[in-house]
Motif scaffolding. Structure first.
Motif, short mmCIF file in Angstrom:
data_model
loop_
_atom_site.label_atom_id
_atom_site.label_comp_id
_atom_site.label_asym_id
_atom_site.label_seq_id
_atom_site.Cartn_x
_atom_site.Cartn_y
_atom_site.Cartn_z
N VAL A 262 0.84 -1.20 0.00
CA VAL A 262 0.00 0.00 0.00
C VAL A 262 0.87 1.25 0.00
CG1 VAL A 262 -0.28 -0.03 2.52
CG2 VAL A 262 -1.87 1.28 1.12
N MET A 263 0.57 2.12 -0.98
CA MET A 263 1.20 3.43 -1.06
C MET A 263 0.08 4.44 -1.35
SD MET A 263 4.66 2.36 -3.20
CE MET A 263 5.88 3.28 -2.28
N HIS A 264 0.45 5.67 -1.61
CA HIS A 264 -0.57 6.70 -1.81
C HIS A 264 -0.32 7.52 -3.06
CE1 HIS A 264 -1.20 5.58 2.36
NE2 HIS A 264 -2.44 6.04 2.21
N CYS A 265 -1.42 7.94 -3.65
CA CYS A 265 -1.36 8.79 -4.83
C CYS A 265 -1.97 10.14 -4.46
CB CYS A 265 -2.12 8.14 -5.98
SG CYS A 265 -2.10 9.12 -7.48
N THR A 266 -1.33 10.81 -3.54
CA THR A 266 -1.81 12.11 -3.07
C THR A 266 -0.59 12.89 -2.60
OG1 THR A 266 -2.96 13.14 -1.21
CG2 THR A 266 -2.68 10.77 -1.09
N ARG A 267 -0.17 13.83 -3.42
CA ARG A 267 1.17 14.40 -3.29
C ARG A 267 1.41 15.15 -1.98
NH1 ARG A 267 2.67 18.62 -7.65
NH2 ARG A 267 2.73 20.17 -6.00
N SER A 268 0.42 15.91 -1.55
CA SER A 268 0.66 16.70 -0.34
C SER A 268 0.85 15.82 0.89
CB SER A 268 -0.50 17.68 -0.11
OG SER A 268 -0.49 18.67 -1.10
N ALA A 269 0.09 14.75 0.97
CA ALA A 269 0.16 13.89 2.15
C ALA A 269 1.21 12.78 2.01
CB ALA A 269 -1.21 13.26 2.43
N ALA A 270 1.67 12.57 0.79
CA ALA A 270 2.68 11.51 0.57
C ALA A 270 3.69 12.01 -0.47
CB ALA A 270 1.99 10.23 0.11
N PRO A 271 4.51 12.97 -0.06
CA PRO A 271 5.34 13.68 -1.04
C PRO A 271 6.55 12.90 -1.57
CG PRO A 271 5.74 14.54 1.17
CD PRO A 271 4.60 13.57 1.28
N VAL A 272 6.93 11.83 -0.90
CA VAL A 272 8.14 11.13 -1.36
C VAL A 272 7.83 9.79 -2.03
CG1 VAL A 272 9.56 12.24 0.41
CG2 VAL A 272 8.60 9.96 0.86
N THR A 273 6.55 9.55 -2.27
CA THR A 273 6.17 8.26 -2.85
C THR A 273 6.83 8.03 -4.20
OG1 THR A 273 4.06 8.42 -1.69
CG2 THR A 273 4.19 6.83 -3.49
N GLY A 274 6.84 9.05 -5.04
CA GLY A 274 7.46 8.90 -6.36
C GLY A 274 8.92 8.50 -6.26
N GLU A 275 9.64 9.17 -5.40
CA GLU A 275 11.07 8.86 -5.24
C GLU A 275 11.25 7.43 -4.71
OE1 GLU A 275 13.73 10.11 -6.37
OE2 GLU A 275 14.97 8.61 -5.35
N ALA A 276 10.38 7.05 -3.79
CA ALA A 276 10.47 5.67 -3.27
C ALA A 276 10.21 4.66 -4.37
CB ALA A 276 9.48 5.49 -2.11
N VAL A 277 9.22 4.93 -5.20
CA VAL A 277 8.90 4.02 -6.32
C VAL A 277 10.09 3.92 -7.27
CG1 VAL A 277 7.49 3.84 -8.42
CG2 VAL A 277 6.39 4.28 -6.21
N ARG A 278 10.73 5.05 -7.48
CA ARG A 278 11.90 5.08 -8.36
C ARG A 278 13.01 4.14 -7.86
NH1 ARG A 278 11.72 9.81 -11.18
NH2 ARG A 278 10.99 10.91 -9.34
N GLN A 279 13.07 3.96 -6.56
CA GLN A 279 14.07 3.04 -5.99
C GLN A 279 13.57 1.60 -5.94
OE1 GLN A 279 15.75 4.34 -2.22
NE2 GLN A 279 15.36 6.49 -2.70
N VAL A 280 12.31 1.47 -5.59
CA VAL A 280 11.76 0.14 -5.34
C VAL A 280 11.64 -0.68 -6.63
CG1 VAL A 280 9.55 -0.99 -4.80
CG2 VAL A 280 10.52 0.69 -3.21
N VAL A 281 11.20 -0.03 -7.69
CA VAL A 281 10.91 -0.77 -8.92
C VAL A 281 12.14 -1.48 -9.49
CG1 VAL A 281 10.20 -0.51 -11.34
CG2 VAL A 281 8.80 0.48 -9.50
N PRO A 282 13.24 -0.78 -9.73
CA PRO A 282 14.40 -1.50 -10.26
C PRO A 282 14.96 -2.53 -9.28
CG PRO A 282 14.94 0.82 -9.84
CD PRO A 282 13.47 0.66 -9.64
N ALA A 283 14.87 -2.23 -7.98
CA ALA A 283 15.40 -3.16 -6.99
C ALA A 283 14.61 -4.47 -6.99
CB ALA A 283 15.38 -2.52 -5.60
N LEU A 284 13.30 -4.36 -7.08
CA LEU A 284 12.50 -5.59 -7.09
C LEU A 284 12.66 -6.34 -8.42
CD1 LEU A 284 9.25 -4.46 -5.22
CD2 LEU A 284 11.03 -6.01 -4.41
#
Ligand SMILES: [Zn+2]
Length: 300
Positions: A262-284
């Motif tokens: 579970v992650m969030h698609c709401t920038r103000s409340a979850a501002p670092v989600t994109g950056e986390a995805v950028r790390q998680v996707v290639p690692a997985l």
């Protein structure tokens, strides 16, 4: 570890929103919502939408990973733990889910400039070619109809139901207002209506309880809607997080074959989600994982 629990065809674990655990100060990553000690059963009843999950009986049994655990409640990263039962037991798949939270009374905050949307995150998922499921509130769809349609007409994505108002289906629930008596079924139906009204087509009959909060009464109330409740087994902790590395680490530590994040698609409340995805996707992907939508995970 507390595994993603599916009994009788319902996936449960917790929910995102203001309630989600912040990375860096996590509760156990697999910790379910406060009421999620037992998994509800498949909600029976005629589907109100297509494609319906008629007859869907997912086999989705998580077991403790083999080998020594890295800590209490902590699965062994990268372990070859057995995942789901059935043919796909060895299939290294993982579903990233993004809650598009917006509470019914947050319109004025959106007008004042708060971003309950995150189009950059959606664009990133497209660039990375990562299939994903967005659990959308009806209120969000009304606020961002163009984005809802864009997500819901892109084969890469599917939209599931996260209620209309993001109010709690059992109380207490992280301070969320509670759905008024008799209003639960309407919450689900109104959300589907709002999402479909945008022109979104890939709408799937899965539902995530706001805050992960539910009880027997809310399960019974939703039975006629035909939805299947889907929560998660990996809390990313992205809500209100400021440290993308910590969010990524929490996801990477938690994922096993068949995991639902579970992650969030709401920038103000979850501002670092994109950056986390950028790390998680290639690692997985490096570990051999393939990203799937919830509907595919359930079919497995
Ligand atoms: Zn939520």
């Amino acid at each position: 570890m507390t595994a993603l629990a599916i009994l009788g065809g319902v996936v449960l674990a917790g929910c995102g929103g203001p309630e989600a655990t912040r990375a860096g100060t996590p509760a156990p990553a697999s910790s379910p919502g406060p009421a999620a000690k037992t998994a509800p059963e498949r909600m029976e009843g005629p589907p109100t939408m297509a494609p319906g999950p008629a007859g869907l009986t997912p086999v989705f049994e998580r077991r403790a990973p083999a080998g020594p655990a890295t800590g209490p409640g902590s699965p062994t990263p990268g372990s070859a733990a057995p995942g789901r039962g059935g043919e796909a037991a060895d299939d290294k798949v993982v579903a990233l889910t993004f809650d598009a939270d917006m509470t019914a009374d947050q319109g004025p905050r959106a007008e004042a400039g708060e971003h309950f949307d995150n189009p950059e995150l959606i664009a990133l998922l497209r660039r990375l070619k990562v299939p994903a499921t967005v659990f959308m509130t009806g209120r969000w769809a009304e606020e961002y109809p163009d984005q809802a349609r864009s997500i819901g007409t892109d084969p890469l994505f599917e939209i599931a139901n996260h209620s209309y108002s993001h109010y709690a289906f059992s109380s207490p629930c992280y301070g969320l207002p509670t759905v008024e008596e008799g209003g639960m079924r309407g919450e689900v139906e109104r959300a589907f209506d709002a999402i479909r009204k945008t022109g979104a087509r890939q709408v799937v009959p899965y539902f995530r309880f706001p805050g992960g909060c539910y009880d027997d009464a809310s399960r019974k109330a939703l039975a006629p809607t035909g939805v299947t409740a889907v929560q998660w087994d990996v809390v990313s902790g992205d809500a209100f997080a400021t440290d993308a590395d910590a969010v990524a680490e929490q996801v990477l530590d938690g994922v096993e074959p068949g995991s639902l994040v579970v992650m969030h698609c709401t920038r103000s409340a979850a501002p670092v989600t994109g950056e986390a995805v950028r790390q998680v996707v290639p690692a997985l992907r490096e570990r051999g994982y393939r990203f799937v939508k919830v509907s595919e995970l359930m079919r497995g």
